[in-house]
Design an enzyme around this catalytic site. Sequence first.
Site, short mmCIF file in Angstrom:
data_model
loop_
_atom_site.label_atom_id
_atom_site.label_comp_id
_atom_site.label_asym_id
_atom_site.label_seq_id
_atom_site.Cartn_x
_atom_site.Cartn_y
_atom_site.Cartn_z
N SER A 229 119.78 57.37 -14.02
CA SER A 229 118.59 58.06 -14.48
C SER A 229 117.72 57.08 -15.24
O SER A 229 118.23 56.21 -15.96
CB SER A 229 118.97 59.25 -15.37
OG SER A 229 117.84 59.73 -16.08
N LYS A 235 123.93 59.78 -17.26
CA LYS A 235 124.05 60.58 -16.04
C LYS A 235 124.53 59.75 -14.85
O LYS A 235 124.25 58.56 -14.74
CB LYS A 235 122.69 61.21 -15.69
CG LYS A 235 122.21 62.26 -16.68
CD LYS A 235 120.92 62.89 -16.19
CE LYS A 235 121.14 63.74 -14.96
NZ LYS A 235 119.88 64.34 -14.46
N ASN A 237 124.02 60.79 -11.17
CA ASN A 237 123.48 61.81 -10.26
C ASN A 237 124.08 61.72 -8.86
O ASN A 237 124.31 60.62 -8.35
CB ASN A 237 121.96 61.66 -10.17
CG ASN A 237 121.26 61.95 -11.48
OD1 ASN A 237 121.63 62.87 -12.18
ND2 ASN A 237 120.26 61.15 -11.80
N ARG A 269 98.24 69.56 31.59
CA ARG A 269 98.52 68.64 30.46
C ARG A 269 97.87 69.24 29.22
O ARG A 269 96.69 69.59 29.24
CB ARG A 269 97.99 67.23 30.71
CG ARG A 269 98.32 66.23 29.59
CD ARG A 269 98.18 64.79 30.03
NE ARG A 269 99.08 64.50 31.13
CZ ARG A 269 98.67 64.29 32.38
NH1 ARG A 269 97.38 64.31 32.67
NH2 ARG A 269 99.55 64.07 33.34
#
Length: 320
Positions: A229, A235, A237, A269
Amino acid sequence: MSDLLWPGDRRAGSLFTDEAFVRAMVAVESASVGAELDVPFGPFDAEAGGNAVIPLVEALKKAHPDLDVHTGLTSQDVLDTALVLMLREAGGAVRADLASATRALDDLAARHGDTPMVGRTLTQWALPITFGHKLDAWRSGLAAADEDLVSLSFPAQCGGPVGTLRDGRIAARLGLDDVPAWHTDRRPITRIADALTAATDACGRIARDVLELSRPEIGEVSEGSGGGSSSMPHKANPVLSVLVRRAALTTPQLLATLHLCAADQVDERADGAWHAEWDTLRLLARRTAVATSQTADLLDRLQIHPDRMAANLAAADAAR
């Protein structure tokens, strides 16, 4: 292709790059004349004629005046067949990643399949299961996605100006299926896109479980190396799971665009619906390849915490 706006995009390598697209188109033109054509140097102004085939053919004719380049073909023949060649390559890459992910699941099952844990329904504690039961659900999704990819056909497009022609030599030379023209029948495209999206569905389901089970208050699994982080250094993550879930949330919308294009075909087309497919397919193929590669790595490094499974199961038993 941006690794900054779509972290991990590099995992898709050369799939659906401009260079790969030019090589695929040249491969189609080479198959048409039965000779190996040199890949010309760009850039090509695709805007002037609305597609990249027109300037490419001009360059090929100039480089090979002795060959009957592009005779009997229309731009859609070359472009569609080139797309199919690139989709076949993408499908092979995705299948290889699905196989790696499945091997990782087998290893997890051998080490932790019998570990008891609490089952959860509608986010709440339910009845006891084993971690192997959860792994079986993950494996089932990957296997179904692989079966969809295996069953695909990859057809050449050789219908000529208004879809009335058929040249099986091009299909044979490229190792593609020889079928009637499908200029405005886009099921060959949506069928491949369906299979790619099924792969991200299966990967997203795994990522969703990992995200839930790796919450600190649950703590039953964790990614092998969590991401950091910028403001909270404590942290770790679950970055791979987040990125896989990102793909699973966005590829269905790409698939929906392709089905909308298929429904909006007109005449011999389409005027825009065909054109809208090209970059949509590029995004879908690359995002699927990235997601399956990230899922294989996620599962290979996934950490299992039996002590937390036991503690949560005991808490659930006590609450009943």
